[in-house]
Enzyme design. Sequence first.
Site, PDB file in Angstrom:
ATOM      1  N   LYS A  14       9.380   3.634  -0.327  1.00  0.00           N
ATOM      2  CA  LYS A  14       8.940   4.889  -0.958  1.00  0.00           C
ATOM      3  C   LYS A  14       9.554   6.089  -0.242  1.00  0.00           C
ATOM      4  O   LYS A  14      10.087   7.001  -0.880  1.00  0.00           O
ATOM      5  CB  LYS A  14       7.403   4.999  -0.926  1.00  0.00           C
ATOM      6  CG  LYS A  14       6.682   3.823  -1.580  1.00  0.00           C
ATOM      7  CD  LYS A  14       5.174   3.964  -1.533  1.00  0.00           C
ATOM      8  CE  LYS A  14       4.558   3.886  -0.155  1.00  0.00           C
ATOM      9  NZ  LYS A  14       4.565   2.556   0.453  1.00  0.00           N
ATOM     10  N   ARG A  89      -3.636   6.343  -2.750  1.00  0.00           N
ATOM     11  CA  ARG A  89      -3.682   4.968  -2.248  1.00  0.00           C
ATOM     12  C   ARG A  89      -4.997   4.283  -2.587  1.00  0.00           C
ATOM     13  O   ARG A  89      -5.189   3.118  -2.231  1.00  0.00           O
ATOM     14  CB  ARG A  89      -3.500   4.980  -0.735  1.00  0.00           C
ATOM     15  CG  ARG A  89      -2.114   4.505  -0.267  1.00  0.00           C
ATOM     16  CD  ARG A  89      -2.088   4.545   1.244  1.00  0.00           C
ATOM     17  NE  ARG A  89      -1.047   3.799   1.858  1.00  0.00           N
ATOM     18  CZ  ARG A  89       0.134   4.287   2.234  1.00  0.00           C
ATOM     19  NH1 ARG A  89       0.465   5.533   1.983  1.00  0.00           N
ATOM     20  NH2 ARG A  89       0.996   3.523   2.872  1.00  0.00           N
ATOM     21  N   ARG A 128      12.174  -2.037  11.333  1.00  0.00           N
ATOM     22  CA  ARG A 128      12.014  -0.617  11.661  1.00  0.00           C
ATOM     23  C   ARG A 128      11.259  -0.462  12.978  1.00  0.00           C
ATOM     24  O   ARG A 128      11.542   0.439  13.768  1.00  0.00           O
ATOM     25  CB  ARG A 128      11.267   0.110  10.539  1.00  0.00           C
ATOM     26  CG  ARG A 128      11.092   1.595  10.824  1.00  0.00           C
ATOM     27  CD  ARG A 128      10.565   2.367   9.646  1.00  0.00           C
ATOM     28  NE  ARG A 128       9.208   1.958   9.284  1.00  0.00           N
ATOM     29  CZ  ARG A 128       8.568   2.394   8.203  1.00  0.00           C
ATOM     30  NH1 ARG A 128       9.156   3.239   7.384  1.00  0.00           N
ATOM     31  NH2 ARG A 128       7.344   1.977   7.938  1.00  0.00           N
ATOM     32  N   ARG A 134       6.770   3.336  15.903  1.00  0.00           N
ATOM     33  CA  ARG A 134       5.508   3.318  15.143  1.00  0.00           C
ATOM     34  C   ARG A 134       4.701   2.083  15.512  1.00  0.00           C
ATOM     35  O   ARG A 134       5.144   0.958  15.305  1.00  0.00           O
ATOM     36  CB  ARG A 134       5.809   3.323  13.632  1.00  0.00           C
ATOM     37  CG  ARG A 134       6.051   4.706  13.086  1.00  0.00           C
ATOM     38  CD  ARG A 134       6.374   4.695  11.621  1.00  0.00           C
ATOM     39  NE  ARG A 134       5.332   4.114  10.768  1.00  0.00           N
ATOM     40  CZ  ARG A 134       5.347   4.205   9.444  1.00  0.00           C
ATOM     41  NH1 ARG A 134       6.324   4.849   8.833  1.00  0.00           N
ATOM     42  NH2 ARG A 134       4.390   3.660   8.735  1.00  0.00           N
ATOM     43  N   ARG A 146      -2.018  -4.037   6.885  1.00  0.00           N
ATOM     44  CA  ARG A 146      -1.591  -2.987   5.950  1.00  0.00           C
ATOM     45  C   ARG A 146      -1.392  -3.569   4.550  1.00  0.00           C
ATOM     46  O   ARG A 146      -1.753  -2.947   3.554  1.00  0.00           O
ATOM     47  CB  ARG A 146      -0.293  -2.336   6.441  1.00  0.00           C
ATOM     48  CG  ARG A 146      -0.516  -1.481   7.673  1.00  0.00           C
ATOM     49  CD  ARG A 146       0.769  -1.164   8.383  1.00  0.00           C
ATOM     50  NE  ARG A 146       1.684  -0.355   7.608  1.00  0.00           N
ATOM     51  CZ  ARG A 146       2.948  -0.128   7.959  1.00  0.00           C
ATOM     52  NH1 ARG A 146       3.444  -0.673   9.060  1.00  0.00           N
ATOM     53  NH2 ARG A 146       3.712   0.642   7.229  1.00  0.00           N
TER      54      ARG A 146
END
Length: 192
Positions: A14, A89, A128, A134, A146
Amino acid sequence: MFNLILFGPPGAGKGTQSEKLIEQYNLIHLSTGDILRSEVAAQTELGLQAKKLMDRGDLVPDEIVIEMIRSKVEAGLDANGFIFDGFPRTVAQAEALDILLSNLGISISCFLALAVDEEELINRLLNRGKDSGRADDADENIIQNRIAEYVNKTAPLIGYYKGQGKFKDVVGTGSVDDIFNRLCESIDVLIN
Ligand code: B4P
């Protein structure tokens, strides 16, 4: 205004695609993930509250993200439109967004859902995590949480926007440019 929701599970691309779409269509990018991470970096009270949840891979409470979006939308009404990335969400967020936009005399134009299988999502996020810093990308258990949050709380939005006739799914695998071209094809049909 052309107001797009770019939808998909964590790691669907996204954020990656929004960066390209805002250039192509001159839209304002509203990413609740990015806004929350900037609150965390600035160590605001909201950021400190959100950090604990985000690091675990849980969703942040609806009231917090709805208020964040409200002020950004009200400040951007002279733009061509918005890309909502990572928001809504939950169905409660979607209902609040509909009310906010309708009070301003605007509405969601379309809901494009990036479809990516779970194995690919996990690979992208772990990848990532190697250099993003993160915490929510660093551990496969957090990534699974998640994805579970997505399945339980976010996926019901597909039915919500199908009910409004705004849903369109787009294959989210392949090269970034190929996916971008697919998204543009869906958007161009609506704006031309
Ligand atoms: P977000 O920041 O929204 O993040 P995301 O779901 O991880 O990622 P996205 O789909 O944007 O993936 P990206 O393009 O980066 O959310 C983070 C957290 O914030 C949530 O867990 C939650 O706690 C909180 N939050 C945010 N909004 C909220 C809300 N509304 N309500 C409650 N809580 C909220 O891509 C991922 C990776 O894939 C990148 O490394 C990218 O380079 C790679 N990639 C992209 N496209 C690719 C492709 N085609 N091929 C290969 N790799 C690709």
